[in-house]
Motif scaffolding. Structure first.
Motif, PDB file in Angstrom:
ATOM      1  N   GLY A 204     -31.749  52.608  40.455  1.00 49.48           N
ATOM      2  CA  GLY A 204     -30.971  53.155  38.882  1.00 49.48           C
ATOM      3  C   GLY A 204     -29.852  52.367  38.650  1.00 49.48           C
ATOM      4  N   LEU A 205     -28.820  52.500  39.890  1.00 45.31           N
ATOM      5  CA  LEU A 205     -27.758  51.599  39.662  1.00 45.31           C
ATOM      6  C   LEU A 205     -27.686  50.316  39.675  1.00 45.31           C
ATOM      7  N   SER A 206     -28.551  49.725  40.609  1.00 46.99           N
ATOM      8  CA  SER A 206     -28.592  48.218  40.509  1.00 46.99           C
ATOM      9  C   SER A 206     -29.208  47.638  39.139  1.00 46.99           C
ATOM     10  N   VAL A 207     -30.316  48.233  38.483  1.00 50.84           N
ATOM     11  CA  VAL A 207     -30.810  48.121  37.122  1.00 50.84           C
ATOM     12  C   VAL A 207     -29.632  48.110  35.984  1.00 50.84           C
ATOM     13  N   LEU A 208     -28.868  49.212  36.171  1.00 48.11           N
ATOM     14  CA  LEU A 208     -27.715  49.499  35.159  1.00 48.11           C
ATOM     15  C   LEU A 208     -26.623  48.216  35.484  1.00 48.11           C
ATOM     16  N   ALA A 209     -26.197  47.993  36.436  1.00 46.84           N
ATOM     17  CA  ALA A 209     -25.354  46.861  36.589  1.00 46.84           C
ATOM     18  C   ALA A 209     -25.875  45.458  36.130  1.00 46.84           C
ATOM     19  N   ALA A 210     -27.358  45.476  36.455  1.00 41.17           N
ATOM     20  CA  ALA A 210     -27.676  43.971  35.874  1.00 41.17           C
ATOM     21  C   ALA A 210     -27.891  44.014  34.363  1.00 41.17           C
ATOM     22  N   ALA A 211     -28.422  45.145  33.833  1.00 40.18           N
ATOM     23  CA  ALA A 211     -28.188  45.415  32.360  1.00 40.18           C
ATOM     24  C   ALA A 211     -27.095  45.093  31.681  1.00 40.18           C
ATOM     25  N   ALA A 212     -25.947  45.749  32.525  1.00 38.87           N
ATOM     26  CA  ALA A 212     -24.721  45.715  31.604  1.00 38.87           C
ATOM     27  C   ALA A 212     -24.151  44.330  31.842  1.00 38.87           C
ATOM     28  N   LEU A 213     -24.347  43.299  32.654  1.00 36.59           N
ATOM     29  CA  LEU A 213     -24.186  42.142  32.997  1.00 36.59           C
ATOM     30  C   LEU A 213     -25.217  41.291  33.210  1.00 36.59           C
ATOM     31  N   PRO A 214     -25.766  40.955  32.063  1.00 30.52           N
ATOM     32  CA  PRO A 214     -27.160  39.854  32.502  1.00 30.52           C
ATOM     33  C   PRO A 214     -27.000  38.699  33.070  1.00 30.52           C
ATOM     34  N   GLN A 215     -25.689  38.178  32.657  1.00 31.14           N
ATOM     35  CA  GLN A 215     -25.394  36.769  33.352  1.00 31.14           C
ATOM     36  C   GLN A 215     -24.877  36.857  34.776  1.00 31.14           C
ATOM     37  N   GLY A 216     -25.311  36.480  35.706  1.00 35.70           N
ATOM     38  CA  GLY A 216     -24.764  36.524  37.114  1.00 35.70           C
ATOM     39  C   GLY A 216     -25.418  37.959  37.459  1.00 35.70           C
ATOM     40  N   ALA A 217     -26.738  38.007  37.706  1.00 33.69           N
ATOM     41  CA  ALA A 217     -27.289  39.288  37.894  1.00 33.69           C
ATOM     42  C   ALA A 217     -26.950  39.639  39.389  1.00 33.69           C
ATOM     43  N   ALA A 218     -26.935  38.320  40.282  1.00 37.20           N
ATOM     44  CA  ALA A 218     -26.740  38.752  41.915  1.00 37.20           C
ATOM     45  C   ALA A 218     -25.082  39.170  41.916  1.00 37.20           C
ATOM     46  N   LEU A 219     -24.275  38.765  41.360  1.00 34.36           N
ATOM     47  CA  LEU A 219     -23.018  39.301  41.426  1.00 34.36           C
ATOM     48  C   LEU A 219     -22.949  40.776  41.039  1.00 34.36           C
ATOM     49  N   ALA A 220     -23.643  40.991  39.515  1.00 36.04           N
ATOM     50  CA  ALA A 220     -23.371  42.336  39.071  1.00 36.04           C
ATOM     51  C   ALA A 220     -24.005  43.281  39.924  1.00 36.04           C
ATOM     52  N   ALA A 221     -25.226  43.144  40.505  1.00 37.11           N
ATOM     53  CA  ALA A 221     -25.825  44.107  41.427  1.00 37.11           C
ATOM     54  C   ALA A 221     -25.095  44.141  42.950  1.00 37.11           C
ATOM     55  N   GLY A 222     -24.580  42.958  43.351  1.00 41.64           N
ATOM     56  CA  GLY A 222     -23.884  43.088  44.422  1.00 41.64           C
ATOM     57  C   GLY A 222     -22.526  44.072  44.447  1.00 41.64           C
ATOM     58  N   ALA A 223     -21.887  43.735  43.289  1.00 45.75           N
ATOM     59  CA  ALA A 223     -20.682  44.788  43.135  1.00 45.75           C
ATOM     60  C   ALA A 223     -21.131  46.135  43.069  1.00 45.75           C
ATOM     61  N   ALA A 224     -22.148  46.245  42.195  1.00 43.79           N
ATOM     62  CA  ALA A 224     -22.803  47.877  42.321  1.00 43.79           C
ATOM     63  C   ALA A 224     -22.955  48.410  43.652  1.00 43.79           C
ATOM     64  N   LEU A 225     -23.837  47.577  44.297  1.00 44.83           N
ATOM     65  CA  LEU A 225     -24.185  48.234  45.858  1.00 44.83           C
ATOM     66  C   LEU A 225     -22.928  48.119  46.719  1.00 44.83           C
ATOM     67  N   ALA A 226     -21.829  46.931  46.532  1.00 47.63           N
ATOM     68  CA  ALA A 226     -20.867  47.389  47.292  1.00 47.63           C
ATOM     69  C   ALA A 226     -19.779  48.458  46.966  1.00 47.63           C
ATOM     70  N   ALA A 227     -19.673  49.120  45.764  1.00 50.10           N
ATOM     71  CA  ALA A 227     -19.030  50.132  45.519  1.00 50.10           C
ATOM     72  C   ALA A 227     -19.351  51.313  46.252  1.00 50.10           C
ATOM     73  N   ARG A 228     -20.847  51.413  46.780  1.00 50.99           N
ATOM     74  CA  ARG A 228     -21.159  52.589  47.525  1.00 50.99           C
ATOM     75  C   ARG A 228     -20.379  52.363  48.867  1.00 50.99           C
ATOM     76  N   TYR A 229     -20.293  51.231  49.513  1.00 53.88           N
ATOM     77  CA  TYR A 229     -19.787  51.064  50.950  1.00 53.88           C
ATOM     78  C   TYR A 229     -18.203  51.322  50.793  1.00 53.88           C
ATOM     79  N   ALA A 230     -17.590  50.683  49.636  1.00 50.39           N
ATOM     80  CA  ALA A 230     -16.342  50.892  49.250  1.00 50.39           C
ATOM     81  C   ALA A 230     -15.968  52.458  49.481  1.00 50.39           C
TER      82      ALA A 230
END
Length: 361
Positions: A204-230
């Motif tokens: 759900g978090l990956s889908v949410l990030a990609a929907a919020a920032l449709p341009q550059g989906a990899a960067l959006a999803a990567g940032a969302a997943l990286a927040a977990r590790y941060a």
């Protein structure tokens, strides 16, 4: 070691669904590949634990680091589902060995186990966080294959750390009971936690990030997943200190209930508030299960209990994306995330009798 080898796996979760055609697989085959490493861990944790006991942490982790590097190289070079599947199976067994060694060494002494586990988790999480951010950026310019070639080289940097581990046989352990029998309360909690936080919520978090920032989906999803590790980097050590002061089990129950509330917020429309709450609480939660399992299974039962708990968590984490992928198009988010939150809350409350028993001793 895991900080250097784990990025190859976490970045695959980001890039394989977005670039499935570049790897010669369909989206359905990509889902199979992402689940395969958990399947082999479910089946192979017991054998890996026995190898760790016979040969010790140095031999187990040296082989695991080489396997992790080979898997990342496979993602860079292989084309088609079968060769990539082989790479995923090699990675699954490699992770199992390093995960058992990390948890066993951190909990070898009861005193300070939670604090050491927290610091260890923070160090490990640095690698995936940086790997997700750098891998998403590099993929935009050089494509996904170049990312995994670089990560294979990064994984080899873990060899000196594996060489520095104790040589000779590991500690003696009992033969674990049936891993697919009736689970203990902590095993059941581990399954639900994996399903909720590593499955339904992450999807759900990956889908949410990609929907919020449709341009550059990899960067959006990567940032969302990286927040977990941060969050694990920042909050892992404080979680260890809280567990040392109040006990690992009561902190685990409290943080799990808070995580369930955050998942419920996501389902009922407070998407960003719920996501921030769950990501932050995940950082507090991550170091706690190993000390809880070690305290509940002292002596030679400790390593089999850690492996068994990890097996149940892998089953939950493998089931979570399948549950979300099937149900999300069919049911309202409130029902999916609300049901997930309820399951996590009930599994957490089921640990209260163990807490009462520990206080009564």
């Amino acid at each position: 070691m895991l900080g250097l080898t784990l990025p190859g796996d976490t970045v695959l979760y980001l890039l394989l669904p977005l670039h499935a055609a570049a790897f010669g697989v369909s989206l359905a085959e990509a889902g199979l590949l992402l689940a395969a490493n958990r399947l082999v861990r479910i089946l192979g944790y017991g054998a890996v634990a026995r190898f760790y006991t016979r040969r010790g942490p140095r031999a187990a982790c040296l082989l695991a680091v080489l396997g992790a590097a080979a898997a990342a190289a496979g993602y860079a070079l292989a084309h088609g589902v079968w060769w990539l599947l082989l790479a995923r199976l090699v990675w699954g067994l490699s992770f199992a060995a390093m995960n058992i060694a990390t948890q066993a060494l951190a909990t070898a002494l009861a005193e300070g186990a939670a604090r050491r586990s927290g610091v260890s988790r923070a160090i490990i999480s640095t690698g995936p966080m940086l790997g997700l951010l750098a891998g998403a950026a590099l993929a935009e310019f050089a494509g996904p294959r170049a990312v995994f070639a670089a990560l294979a080289g990064v994984a080899l940097l873990a060899l000196p750390f594996a060489w520095g581990l104790p040589r000779g046989p590991g500690e003696a352990v009992q033969t674990a009971g049936p891993r697919f029998g009736i689970p203990a309360r902590l095993d059941l909690w581990s399954f639900v936690q994996g399903m909720a936080l590593d499955g339904v919520f992450i999807l759900g978090l990956s889908v949410l990030a990609a929907a919020a920032l449709p341009q550059g989906a990899a960067l959006a999803a990567g940032a969302a997943l990286a927040a977990r590790y941060a969050s694990e980097i920042l909050l892992g050590p404080p979680a260890g200190r809280l567990a040392e002061r109040f006990g690992a089990l009561p902190v685990l129950i409290a943080v799990s209930l808070g995580s369930a509330a955050g998942i419920a917020l996501v389902g009922f429309g407070a998407l960003w508030a719920g996501a921030i709450a769950v990501v932050a609480l995940r950082g507090l939660l991550q170091p706690l299960p190993a000390p809880v399992a070690a305290a509940a299974n002292p002596g030679p039962a400790r390593v089999p209990a850690l492996a068994r708990m990890a097996t149940w968590r892998d089953m939950g984490a493998g089931a979570g994306p399948l549950v979300a992928g099937v149900l999300l198009p069919l049911v309202p988010p409130a029902l999916l995330y609300g049901g997930t939150a309820l399951a996590l809350a009930l599994a957490s409350l089921a640990l209260l009798p163990r807490l009462a028993g520990a206080r009564g001793r």
